[in-house]
Design a protein around this motif. Structure first.
Motif, PDB file in Angstrom:
ATOM      1  N   HIS A  18       0.831  -1.200   0.000  1.00 44.99           N
ATOM      2  CA  HIS A  18       0.000   0.000   0.000  1.00 44.99           C
ATOM      3  C   HIS A  18       0.875   1.262   0.000  1.00 44.99           C
ATOM      4  N   VAL A  20       1.216   4.580   0.741  1.00 49.52           N
ATOM      5  CA  VAL A  20       0.465   5.577   1.504  1.00 49.52           C
ATOM      6  C   VAL A  20       0.861   6.991   1.066  1.00 49.52           C
ATOM      7  N   ASN A  40      -9.774  10.291   5.941  1.00 53.13           N
ATOM      8  CA  ASN A  40      -9.225   9.225   6.790  1.00 53.13           C
ATOM      9  C   ASN A  40      -8.336   8.310   5.963  1.00 53.13           C
ATOM     10  N   GLY A  41      -7.187   7.979   6.501  1.00 53.69           N
ATOM     11  CA  GLY A  41      -6.282   7.063   5.820  1.00 53.69           C
ATOM     12  C   GLY A  41      -5.453   7.715   4.731  1.00 53.69           C
ATOM     13  N   GLY A  43      -2.884   9.559   5.089  1.00 52.36           N
ATOM     14  CA  GLY A  43      -1.461   9.533   5.412  1.00 52.36           C
ATOM     15  C   GLY A  43      -0.991  10.717   6.238  1.00 52.36           C
ATOM     16  N   LYS A  44      -1.923  11.435   6.864  1.00 54.00           N
ATOM     17  CA  LYS A  44      -1.548  12.600   7.678  1.00 54.00           C
ATOM     18  C   LYS A  44      -0.691  12.179   8.866  1.00 54.00           C
ATOM     19  N   THR A  45      -1.165  11.168   9.584  1.00 55.01           N
ATOM     20  CA  THR A  45      -0.412  10.699  10.750  1.00 55.01           C
ATOM     21  C   THR A  45       0.936  10.134  10.322  1.00 55.01           C
ATOM     22  N   THR A  46       0.945   9.456   9.186  1.00 54.22           N
ATOM     23  CA  THR A  46       2.204   8.913   8.687  1.00 54.22           C
ATOM     24  C   THR A  46       3.207  10.037   8.438  1.00 54.22           C
ATOM     25  N   GLN A  84      -1.876  11.508  17.487  1.00 57.58           N
ATOM     26  CA  GLN A  84      -3.327  11.368  17.356  1.00 57.58           C
ATOM     27  C   GLN A  84      -3.925  10.640  18.562  1.00 57.58           C
ATOM     28  N   GLN A 193      -9.502  17.438  11.231  1.00 58.28           N
ATOM     29  CA  GLN A 193     -10.698  17.064  10.473  1.00 58.28           C
ATOM     30  C   GLN A 193     -11.697  18.211  10.478  1.00 58.28           C
TER      31      GLN A 193
HETATM   32  N1  LIG Z   1       2.143   0.623  10.837  1.00 56.47           N
HETATM   33  C1  LIG Z   1       1.335   0.494   9.779  1.00 56.47           C
HETATM   34  N2  LIG Z   1       1.277  -0.674   9.125  1.00 56.47           N
HETATM   35  C2  LIG Z   1       0.477  -0.834   8.047  1.00 56.47           C
HETATM   36  N3  LIG Z   1      -0.298   0.131   7.540  1.00 56.47           N
HETATM   37  C3  LIG Z   1      -0.278   1.325   8.126  1.00 56.47           C
HETATM   38  C4  LIG Z   1       0.538   1.574   9.274  1.00 56.47           C
HETATM   39  N4  LIG Z   1       0.353   2.859   9.656  1.00 56.47           N
HETATM   40  C5  LIG Z   1      -0.541   3.374   8.782  1.00 56.47           C
HETATM   41  N5  LIG Z   1      -0.914   2.471   7.868  1.00 56.47           N
HETATM   42  C6  LIG Z   1      -1.845   2.706   6.748  1.00 56.47           C
HETATM   43  O1  LIG Z   1      -1.473   3.889   6.139  1.00 56.47           O
HETATM   44  C7  LIG Z   1      -2.606   4.630   5.733  1.00 56.47           C
HETATM   45  C8  LIG Z   1      -2.495   6.042   6.256  1.00 56.47           C
HETATM   46  O2  LIG Z   1      -2.628   6.037   7.654  1.00 56.47           O
HETATM   47  P1  LIG Z   1      -2.579   7.362   8.505  1.00 56.47           P
HETATM   48  O3  LIG Z   1      -2.751   6.963   9.914  1.00 56.47           O
HETATM   49  O4  LIG Z   1      -1.358   8.125   8.152  1.00 56.47           O
HETATM   50  O5  LIG Z   1      -3.874   8.142   7.988  1.00 56.47           O
HETATM   51  P2  LIG Z   1      -4.496   9.501   8.479  1.00 56.47           P
HETATM   52  O6  LIG Z   1      -4.509  10.420   7.320  1.00 56.47           O
HETATM   53  O7  LIG Z   1      -3.801   9.975   9.701  1.00 56.47           O
HETATM   54  O8  LIG Z   1      -5.979   9.060   8.819  1.00 56.47           O
HETATM   55  P3  LIG Z   1      -6.988   9.554   9.968  1.00 56.47           P
HETATM   56  O9  LIG Z   1      -7.635  10.774   9.456  1.00 56.47           O
HETATM   57  O10 LIG Z   1      -7.950   8.426  10.077  1.00 56.47           O
HETATM   58  O11 LIG Z   1      -6.184   9.764  11.204  1.00 56.47           O
HETATM   59  C9  LIG Z   1      -3.806   3.865   6.236  1.00 56.47           C
HETATM   60  O12 LIG Z   1      -4.363   3.168   5.154  1.00 56.47           O
HETATM   61  C10 LIG Z   1      -3.251   2.912   7.244  1.00 56.47           C
HETATM   62  O13 LIG Z   1      -3.968   1.710   7.215  1.00 56.47           O
END
Ligand SMILES: Nc1ncnc2c1ncn2[C@@H]1O[C@H](COP(=O)(O)OP(=O)(O)OP(=O)(O)O)[C@@H](O)[C@H]1O
Ligand SMILES: [Mg+2]
Lengths: 294, 262
Positions: A18, A20, A40-41, A43-46, A84, A193
């Motif tokens: 995936h 991201v 959601n998802g 990749g902001k937290t990433t 988060q 959000q």
């Molecule tokens: N350690 C991990 N292992 C596998 N997949 C991961 C991991 N961390 C994040 N992901 C995937 O990466 C994608 C982005 O995740 P992330 O947490 O960065 O999203 P986000 O933008 O912060 O979402 P949200 O608004 O829900 O907080 C998601 O599809 C998640 O499933």
């Protein structure tokens, strides 16, 4: 002095199959408030985890406070993070948490005690200072979590959805605090959000979707991207039936209304307004979704 | 209201360790259930082995002198196993991310748990000794022998706590950590802790004679009651040092491997 506090070029990160983050380029000027939006998802937290050294990127160059992200120790000296999910010690009391982080940040015992008292006051936790965090409500926990990342001011502050779960009053208080930090020269990088939050707070906004930056600019620039006015069609109970982006000229707006006259139910009303961040967000992220679905 | 911006400041290594040790000790003291278990278990085992099994194993009533070292190691193993649970709890909780983004040696959080576990277990050991004296334990050790015995016990607790800390780091959750840790608790039964190994079937005796617990038991017993030690002391210290070094390396490797990956 450097001008960019945070710089990402061609940032990529995949978890398994995936992708991201699929080539993110962003630059955040020192002393500004930057908001990262995305569904959601997205990749902001990433991104925040990469910037704060918790996650190693696959490729791309990332600089934080003038240091390459691989120089972890130098980066850590310049940052502070509220993630988060709550990063508090549930067994300790609120005060003990704050004093522990104070001591770990290099304050003396006395300094840590004074700073803890100040922050308990600012975050309205003084009454619960001696209670174990285990017994805290979600919002109290969140406020403590935020207080913990403000024990000492580092040049760059990361906040991942800082106001999620806060009541309106606490949210306003935090906004004021963030603005004050920025005035003192702290660079604030936040995700949210709440589009109003980005609108109110941020000097610059980026929207990510599908692993890329789909829009970047000030709130006004983003709003003008989806064109002019929005015509809201409301029923007799004043509930919104439809929202129609209508272009910016009088002619275009009139044409939209003329069409509505023919189709709208009896007794409905209209309202013309400027587009909101929400309109921008929906337009940008649904477009992306449709494209990736093809 | 706003504290001055101090980009480069961070805590010294000494202060960091002090903070984490204090934190883990607070955790131990506040985990009342675990604390009660850590004190109750030695008492129950002591009474069980002396009054229930003791009569059958040595009708002369001398069994208590034989069994005290075994009970100490059994309790130390049990007491240290909670380090695995504590470490796994920290690793799955968000707090570790906060420590990791601070300019400190974040591995100190593990050191804090190890030192707190050592302190807990030394208290439990003192309880065992106190109770043992009450039920008829009569050591022949002088001051130097006591010192040496406590030294070996401390080394053993330290080694096994680091082993449990490493287990806590690789386990996915606190309950998994407690599960893996459980297996180690059987080792003392397969040693000379409770019955001399020559009473075991030959194949089991081979295991018992060559596993680390036996020389440690023989050394402590020899120091306290004057039974022959032979070369057990070297084996005991060697095994402890090996387990300690191996576990420490395993723990720091796991800790840092997890760092960029979570
Ligand atoms: N350690 C991990 N292992 C596998 N997949 C991961 C991991 N961390 C994040 N992901 C995937 O990466 C994608 C982005 O995740 P992330 O947490 O960065 O999203 P986000 O933008 O912060 O979402 P949200 O608004 O829900 O907080 C998601 O599809 C998640 O499933
Ligand atoms: Mg997120």
């Amino acid at each position: 002095m450097m001008t960019a506090a945070i710089e990402m070029k061609g940032l990529r990160k995949a978890f398994g199959q995936h992708n991201v983050l699929d080539g993110i380029d962003l630059s955040v000027p020192a002393g500004s408030i930057f908001a990262l939006l995305g569904p959601n998802g997205a990749g902001k937290t990433t991104i925040i985890n990469i910037l704060s050294t918790l996650v190693t990127p696959d490729s791309g160059s990332v600089r934080v406070a003038g240091h390459d992200i691989t120089e972890k120790e130098s980066v850590k000296r310049s940052i502070s993070l509220t993630g988060q999910f709550a990063a508090v010690d549930e067994v300790l009391t609120a005060e003990e948490n704050l004093r522990m982080i104070g001591r770990l940040s290099g304050l003396t015992k006395a300094e840590a005690r004074i700073r803890a008292a100040e922050l308990l006051e600012i975050f309205d936790l003084t009454a619960s200072a001696r209670k174990r965090v285990k017994t805290f409500s979600g919002g109290m926990r969140r406020r403590l979590d935020l207080a913990l990342s403000l024990v000492v001011n580092r040049p760059i502050l990361f906040l991942d959805e800082p106001t999620t779960g806060l009541d309106a009053q606490s949210r306003r208080a935090l906004w004021d605090h963030i603005r004050q930090l920025a005035r003192n020269g702290v660079t604030v990088f936040l995700t949210t959000q709440y589009l109003e939050e980005a609108d109110q707070l941020a000097d610059a906004i980026a929207v990510i979707a599908g692993g890329r930056v789909v829009a970047e600019g000030t709130a006004d620039q983003l709003k003008s991207r989806i064109g002019g006015e929005v015509v809201e069609l409301r029923d007799q109970q004043d509930e919104i039936i439809r929202e129609i982006p209508a272009g910016s000229s009088i002619r275009e707006v009139k044409k939209t209304i003329d069409e509505l006259v023919l189709t709208a139910p009896e007794g409905s009303r209209i309202n013309i307004r400027r587009p909101s961040m929400e309109d921008v967000f929906v337009a940008l992220t649904t477009q992306e979704r449709e494209e990736s679905a093809i | 209201m706003i504290a001055q911006i101090k980009p480069a400041q961070s805590a010294s290594v000494g202060a960091t360790h002090a903070v984490f040790i204090q934190r883990s000790i607070l955790h131990s003291v506040r985990n009342t259930e675990a604390l009660i278990m850590a004190i109750m278990l030695p008492i129950m085992l002591m009474l069980l082995f002396t009054y229930v099994f003791g009569g059958a194993l040595d009708p002369g009533g001398n069994y208590v002198n034989y069994v005290v070292p075994g009970i100490i190691l059994l309790c130390a193993g049990f007491g240290s196993s909670s380090a695995a649970v504590d470490v796994a709890g920290d690793m799955t909780n968000g707090i570790i991310d906060r420590f990791r983004t601070m300019p400190i040696r974040s591995m100190s959080v593990i050191v804090g748990h190890v030192i707190a576990s050592l302190a807990r277990n030394l208290v439990a050991t003192a309880v065992v000794f106190g109770l043992a004296l009450l039920v008829g334990f009569r050591p022949s050790a002088g001051f130097v022998e006591w010192l040496a015995a406590v030294g070996v016990i401390t080394l053993f607790i330290l080694a096994i706590t680091w082993l449990y800390a490493a287990i806590g780091l690789v386990a996915g959750s606190p309950s998994a950590a407690s599960g893996y840790g459980f297996a180690l608790l059987f080792l003392p039964y397969l040693s000379s802790a409770f019955v001399p190994t020559h009473t075991m079937p030959a194949w089991l005796r081979g295991v018992a004679d060559n596993q680390p617990i036996t020389p440690i038991i023989e050394t402590i017993r020899g120091l306290l009651t004057g039974s022959p030690i032979h070369d057990s002391a070297y084996w005991a210290v060697g095994w402890c040092a090996l387990i300690l070094a191996g576990s420490y390396l395993w723990a720091s490797w796991s800790f840092h491997r997890k760092a960029g990956r979570r």
